[in-house]
Design a protein around this motif. Structure first.
Motif, PDB file in Angstrom:
ATOM      1  N   ASP A 139      62.341  22.838  22.505  1.00 43.54           N
ATOM      2  CA  ASP A 139      62.046  21.240  21.382  1.00 43.54           C
ATOM      3  C   ASP A 139      61.363  20.288  22.078  1.00 43.54           C
ATOM      4  O   ASP A 139      62.076  19.278  21.957  1.00 43.54           O
ATOM      5  CB  ASP A 139      63.794  21.534  20.903  1.00 43.54           C
ATOM      6  CG  ASP A 139      64.150  20.085  19.798  1.00 43.54           C
ATOM      7  OD1 ASP A 139      63.434  19.988  19.092  1.00 43.54           O
ATOM      8  OD2 ASP A 139      65.034  19.048  20.642  1.00 43.54           O
ATOM      9  N   TRP A 140      60.870  20.120  23.245  1.00 45.16           N
ATOM     10  CA  TRP A 140      60.946  19.638  24.220  1.00 45.16           C
ATOM     11  C   TRP A 140      59.837  19.180  23.935  1.00 45.16           C
ATOM     12  O   TRP A 140      58.234  18.346  24.260  1.00 45.16           O
ATOM     13  CB  TRP A 140      60.465  19.779  25.376  1.00 45.16           C
ATOM     14  CG  TRP A 140      61.691  19.336  26.522  1.00 45.16           C
ATOM     15  CD1 TRP A 140      62.932  20.002  26.108  1.00 45.16           C
ATOM     16  CD2 TRP A 140      61.593  18.688  27.219  1.00 45.16           C
ATOM     17  NE1 TRP A 140      63.885  19.650  26.703  1.00 45.16           N
ATOM     18  CE2 TRP A 140      63.110  18.513  28.194  1.00 45.16           C
ATOM     19  CE3 TRP A 140      61.180  18.412  28.550  1.00 45.16           C
ATOM     20  CZ2 TRP A 140      63.390  18.161  29.161  1.00 45.16           C
ATOM     21  CZ3 TRP A 140      61.331  17.739  29.768  1.00 45.16           C
ATOM     22  CH2 TRP A 140      62.842  17.906  30.354  1.00 45.16           C
ATOM     23  N   ASN A 189      58.621  15.678  22.044  1.00 44.53           N
ATOM     24  CA  ASN A 189      59.384  15.912  21.206  1.00 44.53           C
ATOM     25  C   ASN A 189      59.902  14.038  21.592  1.00 44.53           C
ATOM     26  O   ASN A 189      61.206  15.060  21.976  1.00 44.53           O
ATOM     27  CB  ASN A 189      59.564  16.567  20.882  1.00 44.53           C
ATOM     28  CG  ASN A 189      61.460  16.297  19.463  1.00 44.53           C
ATOM     29  OD1 ASN A 189      60.701  15.312  19.456  1.00 44.53           O
ATOM     30  ND2 ASN A 189      62.181  17.144  18.833  1.00 44.53           N
ATOM     31  N   ARG A 191      62.040  12.820  19.710  1.00 46.53           N
ATOM     32  CA  ARG A 191      63.361  12.840  19.551  1.00 46.53           C
ATOM     33  C   ARG A 191      64.054  13.443  20.064  1.00 46.53           C
ATOM     34  O   ARG A 191      65.427  13.687  19.561  1.00 46.53           O
ATOM     35  CB  ARG A 191      63.009  13.220  17.653  1.00 46.53           C
ATOM     36  CG  ARG A 191      62.809  12.429  16.710  1.00 46.53           C
ATOM     37  CD  ARG A 191      62.486  12.351  15.926  1.00 46.53           C
ATOM     38  NE  ARG A 191      61.647  11.328  15.279  1.00 46.53           N
ATOM     39  CZ  ARG A 191      61.586  10.104  14.900  1.00 46.53           C
ATOM     40  NH1 ARG A 191      62.462   9.875  14.480  1.00 46.53           N
ATOM     41  NH2 ARG A 191      60.570   9.524  14.250  1.00 46.53           N
ATOM     42  N   ASN A 192      64.053  14.724  21.018  1.00 45.39           N
ATOM     43  CA  ASN A 192      65.212  14.898  21.989  1.00 45.39           C
ATOM     44  C   ASN A 192      64.754  13.618  23.209  1.00 45.39           C
ATOM     45  O   ASN A 192      64.614  13.879  23.948  1.00 45.39           O
ATOM     46  CB  ASN A 192      63.979  16.530  22.095  1.00 45.39           C
ATOM     47  CG  ASN A 192      65.218  16.902  23.787  1.00 45.39           C
ATOM     48  OD1 ASN A 192      65.779  17.133  23.985  1.00 45.39           O
ATOM     49  ND2 ASN A 192      65.206  18.510  23.316  1.00 45.39           N
ATOM     50  N   GLU A 194      66.213  14.378  26.142  1.00 48.55           N
ATOM     51  CA  GLU A 194      66.497  15.167  27.062  1.00 48.55           C
ATOM     52  C   GLU A 194      64.521  15.123  27.481  1.00 48.55           C
ATOM     53  O   GLU A 194      64.148  14.403  28.775  1.00 48.55           O
ATOM     54  CB  GLU A 194      66.316  16.539  27.422  1.00 48.55           C
ATOM     55  CG  GLU A 194      67.433  16.903  27.052  1.00 48.55           C
ATOM     56  CD  GLU A 194      67.597  18.702  27.690  1.00 48.55           C
ATOM     57  OE1 GLU A 194      69.022  19.147  27.516  1.00 48.55           O
ATOM     58  OE2 GLU A 194      67.039  19.393  27.022  1.00 48.55           O
TER      59      GLU A 194
END
Ligand code: TEU
Ligand code: CA
Length: 571
Positions: A139-140, A189, A191-192, A194
């Motif tokens: 999800d990065w 991303n 929105r992540n 991290e």
């Protein structure tokens, strides 16, 4: 003549309160092309170290270096594979430390180039992300299923900044990833949380190392809309310097997203953690001045500066120049500041657009260094370095590779609009002297890009001793700007002189609340002479790009073709 809006807030800072980054002059170094110290044909950090005395003598105050971090160099550093390591061909972390130290020792500042939007596809993060859908790094980056049936069409119509779909199919996991620029530069991303935290760590790291500022690569692309809805259709075929929409869509879900503009403020808070000395951010964003101001925050609590690129494609005629300055002034009143750019590593060199005109080049330098705004000088501009014609099929630039197969008419169409499809043309090695490799590399080396064919005539060494040279003109102007605080941060007002020809742009720079010493600038954007009535002035002529002499102000002054003259009006 043209009145500036009177409603602009009139702050009256005193000289010592004006932040350094607002008064500075900036010089962009493309490390690969500046100076090659070890003779492998590639510019390097030691090479830059060896040229600091030159830069100091030139009179620029802040150096911005294009990326030198670890990278497969598929986009010559704008594809980072480790934000904490230095590309071997450029040097070591010790070299970076020495460079920062030596720049500071000269009272100068250093700005690093931060690519927040994407990484190299070879970054370990992306390697992990693409390995399998369950990877913690998945999800990065931005992964989506393709459209049905069979998922063999991109998830939506979002285009990259170069046209064509921004989505790229990855067989290993049967999904598509998004890239705002080229396919080997996958977008992170944001929105992540991290990802955000990891990239803010990178920012903090380089400030802690002593960077005075960061130039933020394609900052306008950071957040993509969470809905993944199609971008709406538009009739615009091509983005321009004043409007980033094109390729037949409005990129409302992929660029200038409200979340990106909000993130500018978040990033500003991180920068403000480093107050001593203060640091700054300059964003690479695209569009007109009024739109781009949003990145600086309503309360001037966002990016400190944004590049204003309309000057890269401007028509250098009196009324166009006035309109441009007017728009910058209107959008960036105190405490904001415009920027002034004539070239960079992506665009045709300014003198190329002037068809080699040396007087015009000096005139533009005078405009850039006397108008209100932070000037960004691209390496070589100060000697009138020109584009190097390199055929598309010989280009090393990945953008040239992308357009190699394009139909000839399209290539011509782009060219006519001043778009560089082979950015090698503006990245040829710096011309230091008349030797075989122009002093960039030792003569037995092979520079990574061929030298410009006129390097034996156009170079630093031959211009050093010539008071009429473009180099000396830059030096004089930079010295003048250092000596006159009004040129650094004074307000700008038009000079209303009804007899001035339309092609003479004339403005005054004044320090607020200070009657003493306004600086007046007259720029002749035509080859025709113009008579100036200076009988009301009591000061000195500080500068002319045609004579270089300083003298008492004569009652009448004949402004020659393309002449710029700066006058100190001392009541
Ligand atoms: O450039 C972003 C960009 O959109 C343009 O300047 C682009 O290079 C041009 O339109 C192509 O003709 C930035 C960097 O300045 C550039 O060097 C990088 O290649 C790019 O981002 C990707 O990081
Ligand atoms: Ca080298």
């Amino acid at each position: 003549m043209h009145d500036l809006p009177s409603e602009r807030p009139r702050l009256s800072p005193v000289d010592s309160q004006v932040p350094w980054w607002k008064r500075t002059t900036t010089y962009q170094i493309y490390p690969r092309s500046f100076a090659d110290a070890n003779g492998d044909g590639i510019g390097d950090l030691r090479g830059i170290l060896g040229k600091l005395d030159y830069l100091q003598r030139l009179g620029v105050e802040t150096l911005w270096l294009s990326p030198f971090f670890q990278s497969p160099q598929a986009d010559f550093g704008y594809d980072i594979s480790d934000h904490f390591a230095i590309a071997e061909e450029y040097g070591t972390m010790d070299d970076v430390r020495a460079l920062i130290r030596e720049v500071h020792a000269r009272g100068m500042k250093i700005v690093l180039d931060m690519v927040l939007n994407h990484t190299s596809a070879l970054h370990p993060w992306f390697a992990a992300s693409r390995r399998d859908r369950g990877d913690p790094k998945r999800d990065w980056y931005i992964w989506r299923d393709g459209r049905k049936p069979g998922g063999k069409a991109p998830p939506n119509n979002w285009r990259s900044m170069l046209g064509g779909s921004g989505w790229h199919y990855d067989e290993a996991t049967d999904q598509w990833y998004f890239a705002s620029f080229l396919d080997f530069q996958p977008d992170l991303n944001y929105r992540n949380p991290e990802v955000k935290a990891a990239m803010l760590d990178v920012v903090r790291h380089w400030f802690a190392q002593g960077a005075d500022g960061l130039r933020l690569d394609i900052f306008n692309a950071l957040f993509k809309d969470a809905s993944f809805a199609d971008n709406p259709f538009s009739w615009r075929p091509m983005p321009t310097e004043s409007n980033p929409h094109g390729f037949f869509q409005r990129h409302i879900h992929t660029i200038d997203h409200p979340d990106t503009i909000a993130f500018a403020r978040e990033l500003r808070k991180v920068v403000d953690e480093f107050a001593d000395p203060p640091r700054f951010l300059v964003g690479e964003v695209f569009g007109d001045a009024a739109m781009l101001r949003r990145y600086c925050g309503e309360a001037a609590d966002g990016l400190h500066l944004v590049f204003l690129f309309e000057t890269l494609n401007a028509r250098w005629q009196g009324r166009h120049v006035r309109a441009l300055i007017q728009a910058f002034e209107h959008a960036f009143p105190e405490p904001f500041s415009p920027t002034f750019v004539l070239g960079n590593h992506d665009r045709p060199r300014s003198i190329h657009r002037l068809r080699g005109g040396r007087d015009e080049a000096k005139l533009l330098a005078a405009l850039q260094l006397t108008v209100r705004g932070v000037p960004f000088i691209y390496y070589g501009e100060e000697i009138g370095m020109d584009n190097h014609d390199i055929p598309l099929h010989e280009g090393l630039d990945p953008v040239s590779a992308r357009f190699r197969m394009a139909p000839r008419w399209l290539v011509r169409w782009f060219r006519r609009r001043g778009v560089l499809l082979n950015r090698d043309e503006c990245r040829s090695p710096m011309q230091w002297d008349a030797s075989k490799n122009a002093g960039f590399s030792p003569d037995d080396a092979t520079p990574w890009l061929p030298l410009h064919r006129r390097s034996a005539a156009v170079n630093v060494a031959t211009q050093e001793g010539d008071p009429e040279s473009i180099l000396c003109c830059y030096r004089n102007l930079l010295a003048l700007r250092r000596e006159q605080p009004a040129l650094q941060w004074g307000q700008l007002a038009w000079i209303a002189a009804p007899r001035l020809p339309d092609n003479v742009v004339a403005f005054r720079r004044i320090l607020p609340g200070n009657g003493a010493g306004a600086v007046e600038v007259f720029l002749n954007f035509s080859k025709r002479v113009a008579e100036l009535d200076l009988s009301a002035y009591a000061g000195r002529v500080l500068f002319s790009n045609r004579t270089g002499q300083r003298s008492a102000v004569p009652p009448a002054y004949t402004l020659r073709g393309f002449e710029a003259v700066v006058v100190l009006d001392q009541p």
